[in-house]
Write an enzyme that holds these catalytic residues in place. Structure first.
Site, short mmCIF file in Angstrom:
data_model
loop_
_atom_site.label_atom_id
_atom_site.label_comp_id
_atom_site.label_asym_id
_atom_site.label_seq_id
_atom_site.Cartn_x
_atom_site.Cartn_y
_atom_site.Cartn_z
N LYS A 57 -2.07 -34.46 54.44
CA LYS A 57 -1.96 -35.16 55.73
C LYS A 57 -2.95 -34.60 56.76
CE LYS A 57 2.42 -34.21 56.41
NZ LYS A 57 2.78 -33.41 55.21
N ARG A 78 10.14 -37.21 61.00
CA ARG A 78 10.52 -36.57 59.75
C ARG A 78 11.99 -36.80 59.41
NH1 ARG A 78 6.43 -32.30 59.77
NH2 ARG A 78 6.69 -30.74 58.19
N ARG A 106 -4.57 -23.26 49.81
CA ARG A 106 -4.76 -23.22 51.27
C ARG A 106 -4.65 -21.77 51.75
NH1 ARG A 106 -1.30 -27.28 54.83
NH2 ARG A 106 0.50 -25.99 54.39
N ARG A 161 -0.20 -19.13 57.49
CA ARG A 161 1.06 -19.62 58.08
C ARG A 161 2.25 -18.86 57.51
NH1 ARG A 161 1.13 -26.14 58.06
NH2 ARG A 161 3.33 -25.66 57.76
N ARG A 175 10.82 -26.40 52.40
CA ARG A 175 10.09 -27.51 53.05
C ARG A 175 10.12 -28.74 52.15
NH1 ARG A 175 4.69 -24.46 54.02
NH2 ARG A 175 3.88 -26.41 54.83
P1 AMP Z 1 3.99 -28.98 59.40
O1 AMP Z 1 2.85 -28.29 60.08
O2 AMP Z 1 4.01 -30.45 59.65
O3 AMP Z 1 4.08 -28.62 57.95
O4 AMP Z 1 5.34 -28.41 60.07
C1 AMP Z 1 5.68 -27.04 59.97
C2 AMP Z 1 7.14 -26.84 60.34
O5 AMP Z 1 7.36 -27.26 61.69
C3 AMP Z 1 8.13 -27.66 59.53
O6 AMP Z 1 8.46 -27.03 58.30
C4 AMP Z 1 9.32 -27.72 60.48
O7 AMP Z 1 10.01 -26.50 60.53
C5 AMP Z 1 8.62 -27.90 61.82
N1 AMP Z 1 8.38 -29.33 62.14
C6 AMP Z 1 7.18 -29.95 62.28
N2 AMP Z 1 7.34 -31.25 62.57
C7 AMP Z 1 8.69 -31.46 62.61
C8 AMP Z 1 9.48 -32.61 62.84
N3 AMP Z 1 8.94 -33.82 63.10
N4 AMP Z 1 10.83 -32.46 62.81
C9 AMP Z 1 11.40 -31.25 62.57
N5 AMP Z 1 10.70 -30.15 62.31
C10 AMP Z 1 9.35 -30.23 62.34
#
Ligand code: AMP
Length: 189
Positions: free
Chosen positions: A8, A83, A122, A134, A145
């Site tokens: 993404k 999400r 990554r 991260r 996740r």
């Molecule tokens: P990402 O960078 O999109 O992989 O998001 C990293 C982490 O941020 C996720 O594993 C969640 O803990 C939190 N997070 C990001 N976007 C959301 C969302 N829309 N709803 C809930 N948690 C989120």
């Protein structure tokens, strides 16, 4: 849309360059809040580190605010939001309030078995580039996740499919082929 490691971020960056609209990533926003020591960040850090989803109201509030910024006036790419189905409903309400609509919902469909290796790649690239890995890019958090995606986010795909808005793209194809498929999906609406 797509599980962690689906590509993404990579594809969003290409759309940013092509269309000149910002990528609104709730993950990036939350990581920035953690780094800045902001209240939202303090609330979210432990949840993110273990790979669970932060509460809907936190991300909906953040997106609602971000959509007000001038750079989002001509369009935006949502990455990592919504999400949960509740977030999708909140997004519907936010867009309605602003007189906006989604042009497309694109899902990168990937073989889950490839995702752990992508995450490890990554991590290695980040280390090689001198960056900071991260906190949630480790096998245990990654498993959570993926589980969060299956349980809470896959129903969001079904929600958009039900509305006839979902476009699925093969996320296992080479990066350029995925970009081309996204372009085709955007043209076909
Ligand atoms: P990402 O960078 O999109 O992989 O998001 C990293 C982490 O941020 C996720 O594993 C969640 O803990 C939190 N997070 C990001 N976007 C959301 C969302 N829309 N709803 C809930 N948690 C989120």
């Amino acid at each position: 849309m797509g599980p962690p490691g689906a590509g993404k971020g990579t594809q969003s960056a290409r759309l940013v360059a092509k269309y000149g609209v910002p990528q609104l990533s709730t993950g990036d926003m939350l990581r920035a809040a953690v780094k800045a020591g902001a209240p939202i960040g303090r609330q979210a850090k432990a949840i993110m580190d273990r790979g669970d989803l932060v509460p809907d109201d936190v991300v909906v509030g953040a997106i609602g605010q971000r959509l007000e910024a001038p750079d989002a006036a001509n369009g935006f790419i949502l990455d990592g939001f919504p999400r949960t189905v509740a977030q999708a409903h909140s997004l519907d309400a936010l867009l309605k309030e602003k007189g906006l609509r989604l042009d497309a919902v694109i899902e990168l469909v990937v073989d889950e078995r490839a995702l752990l290796a992508r995450m490890e790649m990554r991590v290695n690239e980040t280390i090689a580039g001198g960056g900071v890995v991260r906190a949630d890019d480790n096998p245990l958090s990654f498993k959570s996740r993926l589980e969060a995606y299956r349980a809470q986010t896959a129903p969001v795909s079904a929600y958009y499919a039900g509305k006839g808005e979902l476009k699925q793209v093969d996320g296992m194809a080479p990066v350029d082929a995925v970009s081309a498929a996204i372009e085709a999906a955007l043209a076909d609406r």
